[in-house]
Motif scaffolding. Structure first.
Motif, short mmCIF file in Angstrom:
data_model
loop_
_atom_site.label_atom_id
_atom_site.label_comp_id
_atom_site.label_asym_id
_atom_site.label_seq_id
_atom_site.Cartn_x
_atom_site.Cartn_y
_atom_site.Cartn_z
N GLN A 14 0.82 -1.22 0.00
CA GLN A 14 0.00 0.00 0.00
C GLN A 14 0.84 1.26 0.00
O GLN A 14 0.45 2.27 -0.56
N SER A 15 2.02 1.23 0.61
CA SER A 15 2.86 2.42 0.63
C SER A 15 3.36 2.75 -0.77
O SER A 15 3.58 3.91 -1.10
N ALA A 17 1.56 2.31 -3.50
CA ALA A 17 0.42 2.99 -4.13
C ALA A 17 0.34 4.44 -3.66
O ALA A 17 0.07 5.35 -4.45
N THR A 18 0.58 4.65 -2.37
CA THR A 18 0.56 6.01 -1.84
C THR A 18 1.66 6.85 -2.46
O THR A 18 1.44 8.01 -2.82
N ILE A 20 3.00 6.48 -5.40
CA ILE A 20 2.62 6.76 -6.79
C ILE A 20 1.58 7.87 -6.83
O ILE A 20 1.65 8.78 -7.66
N GLU A 21 0.61 7.83 -5.91
CA GLU A 21 -0.41 8.88 -5.86
C GLU A 21 0.22 10.24 -5.58
O GLU A 21 -0.13 11.24 -6.21
N TYR A 22 1.14 10.29 -4.62
CA TYR A 22 1.81 11.55 -4.31
C TYR A 22 2.61 12.04 -5.52
O TYR A 22 2.68 13.24 -5.78
N LEU A 24 1.87 11.52 -8.67
CA LEU A 24 0.91 12.05 -9.64
C LEU A 24 0.39 13.43 -9.22
O LEU A 24 0.23 14.32 -10.05
N ILE A 25 0.16 13.60 -7.93
CA ILE A 25 -0.29 14.90 -7.43
C ILE A 25 0.79 15.95 -7.66
O ILE A 25 0.51 17.06 -8.12
#
Length: 56
Positions: A14-15, A17-18, A20-22, A24-25
């Motif tokens: 999960q970290s 995925a987090t 990757i999200e950061y 993209l942001i």
């Protein structure tokens, strides 16, 4: 531990995925900042050109 299992573990985590999200942001914010700065640069260029022509 093979490369394939490391990649599968990375995508299961999960970290990851987090992170990757950061990423993209951050990329989205960077694009917005570049667009704003580019627009302001164009405006400033035309303003300075106008002032320059008035001073001549």
């Amino acid at each position: 531990m093979g490369v394939g299992s490391m990649i599968r573990e990375f995508f299961r985590d999960q970290s990851a995925a987090t992170a990757i999200e950061y990423g993209l942001i951050a990329a989205g914010i960077s694009v917005a900042i570049i667009a704003v700065v580019n627009g302001l640069g164009t405006q400033l260029n035309s303003t300075f050109s106008s002032i320059s022509s008035q001073l001549k």
